[in-house]
Scaffold this motif. Structure first.
Motif, PDB file in Angstrom:
ATOM      1  N   GLU A 150      53.169  34.011  48.816  1.00 46.94           N
ATOM      2  CA  GLU A 150      52.772  32.939  47.910  1.00 46.94           C
ATOM      3  C   GLU A 150      53.453  33.027  46.545  1.00 46.94           C
ATOM      4  N   ILE A 151      54.390  33.945  46.390  1.00 43.18           N
ATOM      5  CA  ILE A 151      54.872  34.264  45.054  1.00 43.18           C
ATOM      6  C   ILE A 151      55.638  33.126  44.391  1.00 43.18           C
ATOM      7  N   ASN A 152      56.212  32.226  45.159  1.00 42.18           N
ATOM      8  CA  ASN A 152      56.984  31.128  44.581  1.00 42.18           C
ATOM      9  C   ASN A 152      56.213  29.813  44.535  1.00 42.18           C
ATOM     10  N   LYS A 153      54.903  29.866  44.789  1.00 39.56           N
ATOM     11  CA  LYS A 153      54.083  28.666  44.773  1.00 39.56           C
ATOM     12  C   LYS A 153      53.224  28.624  43.514  1.00 39.56           C
ATOM     13  N   PRO A 154      52.869  27.418  43.047  1.00 40.14           N
ATOM     14  CA  PRO A 154      51.951  27.325  41.901  1.00 40.14           C
ATOM     15  C   PRO A 154      50.591  27.938  42.245  1.00 40.14           C
ATOM     16  N   VAL A 155      49.890  28.377  41.213  1.00 40.92           N
ATOM     17  CA  VAL A 155      48.557  28.944  41.390  1.00 40.92           C
ATOM     18  C   VAL A 155      47.557  28.078  40.641  1.00 40.92           C
ATOM     19  N   ASN A 156      46.501  27.660  41.327  1.00 39.31           N
ATOM     20  CA  ASN A 156      45.437  26.905  40.681  1.00 39.31           C
ATOM     21  C   ASN A 156      44.410  27.886  40.128  1.00 39.31           C
ATOM     22  N   LEU A 157      44.207  27.833  38.825  1.00 41.62           N
ATOM     23  CA  LEU A 157      43.274  28.744  38.173  1.00 41.62           C
ATOM     24  C   LEU A 157      42.008  28.020  37.745  1.00 41.62           C
ATOM     25  N   LEU A 158      40.886  28.722  37.857  1.00 39.69           N
ATOM     26  CA  LEU A 158      39.602  28.182  37.425  1.00 39.69           C
ATOM     27  C   LEU A 158      39.072  29.035  36.284  1.00 39.69           C
ATOM     28  N   LEU A 159      38.644  28.419  35.207  1.00 39.09           N
ATOM     29  CA  LEU A 159      37.962  29.138  34.133  1.00 39.09           C
ATOM     30  C   LEU A 159      36.544  29.413  34.611  1.00 39.09           C
ATOM     31  N   SER A 160      36.274  30.661  34.935  1.00 40.19           N
ATOM     32  CA  SER A 160      35.020  31.006  35.600  1.00 40.19           C
ATOM     33  C   SER A 160      33.826  30.962  34.648  1.00 40.19           C
ATOM     34  N   SER A 161      32.676  30.696  35.218  1.00 42.30           N
ATOM     35  CA  SER A 161      31.436  30.754  34.447  1.00 42.30           C
ATOM     36  C   SER A 161      30.931  32.194  34.334  1.00 42.30           C
ATOM     37  N   TRP A 162      31.526  33.095  35.108  1.00 40.97           N
ATOM     38  CA  TRP A 162      31.162  34.506  35.043  1.00 40.97           C
ATOM     39  C   TRP A 162      32.005  35.215  33.989  1.00 40.97           C
ATOM     40  N   VAL A 163      31.388  36.144  33.265  1.00 39.79           N
ATOM     41  CA  VAL A 163      32.116  36.898  32.235  1.00 39.79           C
ATOM     42  C   VAL A 163      31.961  38.391  32.497  1.00 39.79           C
ATOM     43  N   LYS A 164      32.926  39.174  32.025  1.00 42.37           N
ATOM     44  CA  LYS A 164      32.859  40.620  32.184  1.00 42.37           C
ATOM     45  C   LYS A 164      31.685  41.183  31.377  1.00 42.37           C
ATOM     46  N   PRO A 165      31.042  42.232  31.868  1.00 44.29           N
ATOM     47  CA  PRO A 165      29.944  42.857  31.112  1.00 44.29           C
ATOM     48  C   PRO A 165      30.484  43.564  29.873  1.00 44.29           C
ATOM     49  N   PRO A 166      29.663  43.754  28.857  1.00 45.14           N
ATOM     50  CA  PRO A 166      30.116  44.434  27.638  1.00 45.14           C
ATOM     51  C   PRO A 166      30.446  45.901  27.905  1.00 45.14           C
ATOM     52  N   THR A 167      31.239  46.485  27.018  1.00 41.32           N
ATOM     53  CA  THR A 167      31.713  47.854  27.213  1.00 41.32           C
ATOM     54  C   THR A 167      30.600  48.889  27.135  1.00 41.32           C
ATOM     55  N   ASN A 168      29.474  48.546  26.529  1.00 42.42           N
ATOM     56  CA  ASN A 168      28.353  49.490  26.495  1.00 42.42           C
ATOM     57  C   ASN A 168      27.406  49.282  27.673  1.00 42.42           C
ATOM     58  N   SER A 169      27.842  48.466  28.633  1.00 42.97           N
ATOM     59  CA  SER A 169      27.044  48.227  29.830  1.00 42.97           C
ATOM     60  C   SER A 169      27.617  48.956  31.047  1.00 42.97           C
ATOM     61  N   VAL A 170      28.947  48.912  31.186  1.00 44.31           N
ATOM     62  CA  VAL A 170      29.630  49.625  32.268  1.00 44.31           C
ATOM     63  C   VAL A 170      30.869  50.296  31.694  1.00 44.31           C
ATOM     64  N   PRO A 171      31.305  51.405  32.275  1.00 39.05           N
ATOM     65  CA  PRO A 171      32.516  52.073  31.788  1.00 39.05           C
ATOM     66  C   PRO A 171      33.767  51.344  32.276  1.00 39.05           C
ATOM     67  N   ILE A 172      34.272  50.416  31.472  1.00 43.81           N
ATOM     68  CA  ILE A 172      35.387  49.577  31.921  1.00 43.81           C
ATOM     69  C   ILE A 172      36.671  50.380  32.109  1.00 43.81           C
ATOM     70  N   GLN A 173      36.749  51.582  31.510  1.00 42.68           N
ATOM     71  CA  GLN A 173      37.940  52.408  31.695  1.00 42.68           C
ATOM     72  C   GLN A 173      37.951  53.079  33.066  1.00 42.68           C
ATOM     73  N   CYS A 174      36.856  52.949  33.795  1.00 44.52           N
ATOM     74  CA  CYS A 174      36.733  53.522  35.135  1.00 44.52           C
ATOM     75  C   CYS A 174      37.048  52.442  36.172  1.00 44.52           C
ATOM     76  N   LYS A 175      37.994  52.736  37.063  1.00 46.63           N
ATOM     77  CA  LYS A 175      38.316  51.782  38.127  1.00 46.63           C
ATOM     78  C   LYS A 175      37.368  52.043  39.293  1.00 46.63           C
ATOM     79  N   GLY A 176      36.125  51.597  39.093  1.00 46.55           N
ATOM     80  CA  GLY A 176      35.076  51.816  40.083  1.00 46.55           C
ATOM     81  C   GLY A 176      34.739  50.536  40.823  1.00 46.55           C
ATOM     82  N   SER A 177      34.292  50.679  42.063  1.00 46.23           N
ATOM     83  CA  SER A 177      34.006  49.507  42.888  1.00 46.23           C
ATOM     84  C   SER A 177      32.894  48.652  42.302  1.00 46.23           C
ATOM     85  N   GLY A 178      31.915  49.286  41.651  1.00 47.07           N
ATOM     86  CA  GLY A 178      30.811  48.525  41.067  1.00 47.07           C
ATOM     87  C   GLY A 178      31.254  47.591  39.958  1.00 47.07           C
TER      88      GLY A 178
END
Length: 199
Positions: A150-178
């Motif tokens: 798909e690398i040469n095709k346009p990508v349709n992007l959606l501005l999501s209603s979901w936002v990332k949790p704050p840094t004092n909520s989860v350890p964002i520096q950790c690449k964890g499944s949660g």
């Protein structure tokens, strides 16, 4: 909730967005806890702590024609993520690098692009949120052929209603499944609205 707006980004912009295909093209062999086994032989019990409570950590590493990209940086982050989650890894960075190199060779992954997924998870077969950090963690390395069709095709992007949790909520520096729950929900939302990816 934020308003969701679909926009289209063309590939000739100053940045690119690479779309991974659906899960397919797994390599025949995987490495798990020091052994090479066939992909279909891999088994994890349903009571595993990391299945129930998303307490695993992982990396996503690219391999181009037998050359693994930034392997040291990826493995250092994997070890750092495991430490944050209290996962007792039995393997050093050098052990894992050697296992990846051997896995690339045993899968004859020398003529195309491949995605490599090292994964560390907590066994603790019990239905308790309590995590036993003294128990050794399990480690696996999986490979699949990367097909960027798909690398040469346009990508349709959606501005999501979901936002990332704050840094004092989860350890964002950790690449964890949660930490990927929000990403999963955003992706599902994007697909529901006919978009390819979410922002």
């Amino acid at each position: 909730n934020a308003t969701s707006n679909a926009i289209t980004l063309q590939r000739d912009l100053p940045f690119t967005i690479q779309v991974m295909n659906n899960i397919e093209n797994f390599c025949r062999y995987i490495w798990i806890n020091g052994e090479f086994i066939e992909f279909d032989s891999a088994k994890v019990h349903i009571t595993t702590h990391s299945i129930q409570y998303a307490s695993s950590v992982f990396e996503g590493i690219m391999c181009y024609h037998g050359k693994v990209f930034n392997i040291d940086k990826h493995l250092l982050r994997l070890l750092a993520s495991a430490k944050i989650m209290g996962l007792r890894l039995l393997y050093s960075k050098e052990n894992l690098a050697s296992a990846i190199t051997e896995l690339v060779n045993i899968n004859s992954a020398n003529s195309a692009s491949y995605y490599i997924r090292p994964l560390v998870w907590r066994q603790n077969n019990q239905i308790l949120i309590k995590a036993d950090s003294s128990a050794p963690a399990s480690t696996a390395i999986i490979m699949k052929q990367h097909s960027p069709s798909e690398i040469n095709k346009p990508v349709n992007l959606l501005l999501s209603s979901w936002v990332k949790p704050p840094t004092n909520s989860v350890p964002i520096q950790c690449k964890g499944s949660g930490n990927y729950m929000t990403s999963i929900l955003a992706k599902q939302e994007a697909l529901a609205f006919g978009a390819t990816e979410a922002v």
